[in-house]
Design an enzyme around this catalytic site. Sequence first.
Site, PDB file in Angstrom:
ATOM      1  N   LYS A   4       0.905  -1.229   0.072  1.00  0.00           N
ATOM      2  CA  LYS A   4       0.029  -0.052  -0.116  1.00  0.00           C
ATOM      3  C   LYS A   4       0.855   1.327   0.028  1.00  0.00           C
ATOM      4  O   LYS A   4       2.251   0.973   0.134  1.00  0.00           O
ATOM      5  CB  LYS A   4      -1.042   0.018   1.084  1.00  0.00           C
ATOM      6  CG  LYS A   4      -0.013   0.090   2.491  1.00  0.00           C
ATOM      7  CD  LYS A   4      -1.130   0.031   3.772  1.00  0.00           C
ATOM      8  CE  LYS A   4      -0.516   0.167   5.138  1.00  0.00           C
ATOM      9  NZ  LYS A   4      -1.247  -0.082   6.252  1.00  0.00           N
ATOM     10  N   ARG A  44     -11.743   1.324  13.977  1.00  0.00           N
ATOM     11  CA  ARG A  44     -11.638   1.919  12.667  1.00  0.00           C
ATOM     12  C   ARG A  44     -12.462   1.203  11.847  1.00  0.00           C
ATOM     13  O   ARG A  44     -13.689   1.789  11.360  1.00  0.00           O
ATOM     14  CB  ARG A  44     -10.287   1.799  12.341  1.00  0.00           C
ATOM     15  CG  ARG A  44      -9.722   2.566  11.241  1.00  0.00           C
ATOM     16  CD  ARG A  44      -8.474   2.546  10.694  1.00  0.00           C
ATOM     17  NE  ARG A  44      -7.676   0.948  10.260  1.00  0.00           N
ATOM     18  CZ  ARG A  44      -6.425   0.901  10.167  1.00  0.00           C
ATOM     19  NH1 ARG A  44      -5.627   2.073  10.238  1.00  0.00           N
ATOM     20  NH2 ARG A  44      -6.213  -0.266  10.079  1.00  0.00           N
ATOM     21  N   TYR A  63      14.416  32.618   0.353  1.00  0.00           N
ATOM     22  CA  TYR A  63      13.300  33.485   0.736  1.00  0.00           C
ATOM     23  C   TYR A  63      13.329  33.824   2.300  1.00  0.00           C
ATOM     24  O   TYR A  63      14.150  32.946   3.040  1.00  0.00           O
ATOM     25  CB  TYR A  63      12.250  32.449   0.652  1.00  0.00           C
ATOM     26  CG  TYR A  63      11.657  32.258  -0.746  1.00  0.00           C
ATOM     27  CD1 TYR A  63      11.063  33.308  -1.601  1.00  0.00           C
ATOM     28  CD2 TYR A  63      11.536  30.952  -1.125  1.00  0.00           C
ATOM     29  CE1 TYR A  63      10.643  33.099  -2.965  1.00  0.00           C
ATOM     30  CE2 TYR A  63      11.091  30.705  -2.541  1.00  0.00           C
ATOM     31  CZ  TYR A  63      10.693  31.916  -3.169  1.00  0.00           C
ATOM     32  OH  TYR A  63      10.113  31.529  -4.568  1.00  0.00           O
ATOM     33  N   MET A 110       9.874  25.271  -3.299  1.00  0.00           N
ATOM     34  CA  MET A 110       8.825  24.138  -4.029  1.00  0.00           C
ATOM     35  C   MET A 110       9.797  23.173  -4.953  1.00  0.00           C
ATOM     36  O   MET A 110       9.390  22.022  -4.788  1.00  0.00           O
ATOM     37  CB  MET A 110       7.786  24.693  -4.959  1.00  0.00           C
ATOM     38  CG  MET A 110       6.817  23.749  -5.516  1.00  0.00           C
ATOM     39  SD  MET A 110       5.579  24.743  -6.694  1.00  0.00           S
ATOM     40  CE  MET A 110       4.558  25.416  -5.408  1.00  0.00           C
TER      41      MET A 110
END
Length: 383
Positions: A36, A135, A275, A323
Site C-alpha cells: 500500500k 476503525r 526566501y 518548492m
Amino acid sequence: MLHSSYIEISKSALQNNIDFIRQEIGTSVKLSSVVKGNAYGHGIEQFGKLAQECGIDHFSVFSADEADRLLQTLEKPATIMIMGYVDNPELEWAIQHEIEFFIFELDRLLEASAIAKKLGKRAKVHLELETGMNRTGFDKTALEHAEAVLEGCREYVELQGVCTHYAGAESLQNHERVLRQLHAYEQQLQQLKEAGHTPIQRHTACSAAMVSYPQTRMDMVRVGIMQYGFWPSPETYTHYISQHNEKKDPLRRLINWKSHIMSLKSVPRGEYIGYGTTFQAPRDMVLAVVPVGYAWGYSRSLSNQGQVLIKGTRAGVVGTVNMNVMMVDVTNILDVQKNDEVVLLGMQGDESITVASFGELSTQLNYELLTRLPLNIPRYIID
C-alpha cells in the site's frame, strides 16, 4: 538527465529482508507483502515485479486501484488482497479477477454475495473483526448478523480469512491494549467457528506484531515496513535485539534517493540566503543548488536542518526549502562541480542519510516520509 532526482531500489537488499522475515516466521506461516502507499514510496510497479523475483506470491494493498496497478504489473500468478477501499461497484471487477478483499460491513458482504452469484464465481473474502482499533471491522453484535448472511451465501462466498489490526503494536505503551485485542479476536473467532464458519487463514500481525508478539503470527503475517529495510519503531528493534545474541541490524534498506548539483553560487558574508531571513551567511560561502524541494517530497520543515551527501561528505541545507530547489553549504568540500551526485537518502562512500534522521528533524514517521515520495520520481532496480 530528464528528471531532477531518481530512486534506486536494491534487489539484494530486498532478498535479504525477505529471507530474514521468513526465517523469523517459519515455513508454516504465509508472508503477505504489503505494498500500500505506492509500496511505501518504492513504487508498486517496480517493487511488485521485484518482489516476485524474490519469491513473493501474496500481496496486500489498500484499495482497488492499487490492486489493479499490481495486477497489470505482475508477470506470474499471485494472490492480491485488498485490505481497505473497494466501492461496491468495484466488487464485480475484484471477483472477476479473483482478487481477495476485506469485508467489514454487512452491505459489502451482501453485495459481494449477489455479484458472485451473478458471475457464477465465488468471492474470496476476509472478515475483519473489530477488536479495539475502532476503525473498521465487525464488533461482536454485528458479527452475529454477518454469521447469518454467511450461512445463506456459502455457495457464493468463501471465508478465506478472518483478520484484525492492532492499534500500535510498535509501542510498549500499547502492550495491554494489544493483548486485549488478541483476546477479543480469539473470542470472536471462536464465535464464528461455533456458528460453522472456519476460515482458511487467520491473520492479525503487521511487522511490529510479528516481531514483538509471536503468538499473533497465526497462518499469515502482513509485512510492510520491514521488507523495505526499516523497523516499525526503535522499540521494536530494541525488543528484537534483546532476544538475540547477534547485536547487528539484520535488515538492509532498499532505497537510495539521488539528485545532482544544478548550479553553484558564491554568497558573500552577511547576505541572506533564499526566501525571507531564515539564514544569513556567517562567512563567504559556496552553495550548491539542488533541484529538489517540497514538491518532490523533501519537507519544508527540513529548512536549515536537513543534510545531503556530496563527495562522501555531509552538506547542510541552508535557507528555506523551496518548492523545486534547495541550497546546501559546500564551502568546505573540495573540488565540487556542477552535476556532482547528491544523495538525499541512502549511502555515499562511508556516510549515510537515513529515513530516521529525516524523521528526527522533520517530525515525520518513516512511513510518512517514504509514502510522500512523488509517483513521478523514476525508480530504478539495482543489484
